[in-house]
Scaffold this motif. Structure first.
Motif, PDB file in Angstrom:
ATOM      1  N   THR A  19      10.989  -4.205   6.051  1.00 41.19           N
ATOM      2  CA  THR A  19      10.351  -2.901   6.088  1.00 41.19           C
ATOM      3  C   THR A  19       9.103  -2.939   5.213  1.00 41.19           C
ATOM      4  O   THR A  19       9.171  -3.357   4.060  1.00 41.19           O
ATOM      5  CB  THR A  19      11.293  -1.803   5.563  1.00 41.19           C
ATOM      6  OG1 THR A  19      12.533  -1.909   6.233  1.00 41.19           O
ATOM      7  CG2 THR A  19      10.718  -0.428   5.802  1.00 41.19           C
ATOM      8  N   ILE A  21       5.622  -0.648   3.984  1.00 43.24           N
ATOM      9  CA  ILE A  21       4.820   0.577   3.908  1.00 43.24           C
ATOM     10  C   ILE A  21       3.401   0.152   3.570  1.00 43.24           C
ATOM     11  O   ILE A  21       3.200  -0.675   2.677  1.00 43.24           O
ATOM     12  CB  ILE A  21       5.339   1.531   2.814  1.00 43.24           C
ATOM     13  CG1 ILE A  21       6.647   2.183   3.227  1.00 43.24           C
ATOM     14  CG2 ILE A  21       4.299   2.603   2.503  1.00 43.24           C
ATOM     15  CD1 ILE A  21       7.219   3.095   2.157  1.00 43.24           C
ATOM     16  N   CYS A  43       9.796  -3.440  10.537  1.00 43.42           N
ATOM     17  CA  CYS A  43       9.302  -2.073  10.622  1.00 43.42           C
ATOM     18  C   CYS A  43       8.066  -1.917   9.741  1.00 43.42           C
ATOM     19  O   CYS A  43       8.125  -2.175   8.538  1.00 43.42           O
ATOM     20  CB  CYS A  43      10.404  -1.116  10.172  1.00 43.42           C
ATOM     21  SG  CYS A  43       9.911   0.610  10.190  1.00 43.42           S
ATOM     22  N   LEU A  45       5.359   0.872   8.447  1.00 41.63           N
ATOM     23  CA  LEU A  45       5.109   2.308   8.345  1.00 41.63           C
ATOM     24  C   LEU A  45       3.764   2.556   7.679  1.00 41.63           C
ATOM     25  O   LEU A  45       3.669   2.545   6.453  1.00 41.63           O
ATOM     26  CB  LEU A  45       6.209   2.981   7.513  1.00 41.63           C
ATOM     27  CG  LEU A  45       7.639   2.801   7.965  1.00 41.63           C
ATOM     28  CD1 LEU A  45       8.605   3.264   6.891  1.00 41.63           C
ATOM     29  CD2 LEU A  45       7.875   3.551   9.252  1.00 41.63           C
TER      30      LEU A  45
END
Length: 159
Positions: A19, A21, A43, A45
């Motif tokens: 993940t 960001i 992922c 973001l």
């Protein structure tokens, strides 16, 4: 892809997050490049500062947060709040690419638990600082219940 983008993608590949960001234009592009070249179960973001204002919206662990072109644009207090929010969310690692002309200094990042990365200088006169939750605070032999005045209270009270 320029040298800055290659360095950012290299950092992402080194950490190998599930993940990610990103906050800022150049790291958003690096995150997109990483996601397109990566596995299906990763992922990315891309966020704005407004989206970080609601920490309850993060229901998953974030492995890496990349920030660029942001601390130079916002007031110092807002920058400290941003970095603190990411740490409070339990982000495992944070990397900040900051311009050398920004009002942020080496001491500012060290005070927040960041480390300046060697040879992280880019052609655009930026420096890379990183924070790693697992290594920022080394273990101390005295920090255990044997050295407490009341060892039976170890792990029961938090301030």
């Amino acid at each position: 892809m320029d040298n800055e983008q290659r360095a950012l993608v290299g950092l992402i590949e080194q950490v190998n997050p599930r993940t990610l960001i990103t906050i800022g234009l150049s790291v958003n592009r690096a995150g997109d490049t990483w996601q397109k070249a990566g596995k299906d179960d990763v992922c990315h973001l891309p966020l704005t500062l407004d989206q970080l204002s609601d920490p309850a919206s993060f229901d998953q662990t974030v492995d890496l947060a990349l920030i660029s072109d942001t601390l130079e644009q916002i007031p110092r207090e807002a920058g400290e709040q941003l970095l603190g929010t990411l740490r409070n969310l339990g982000v495992r690692q944070i990397a900040v690419l900051v311009s050398d002309s920004a009002p942020w200094t080496f001491r500012d990042f060290i005070a927040l638990g960041f480390r300046r990365q060697p040879s992280s200088r880019t052609e655009a006169e930026k420096t890379l600082y990183t924070y790693n939750l697992d290594t920022y605070n080394h273990k101390r032999t005295w920090n255990n219940p044997d050295y407490w005045a009341n060892p039976e209270m170890w792990g029961k009270a938090w301030w």
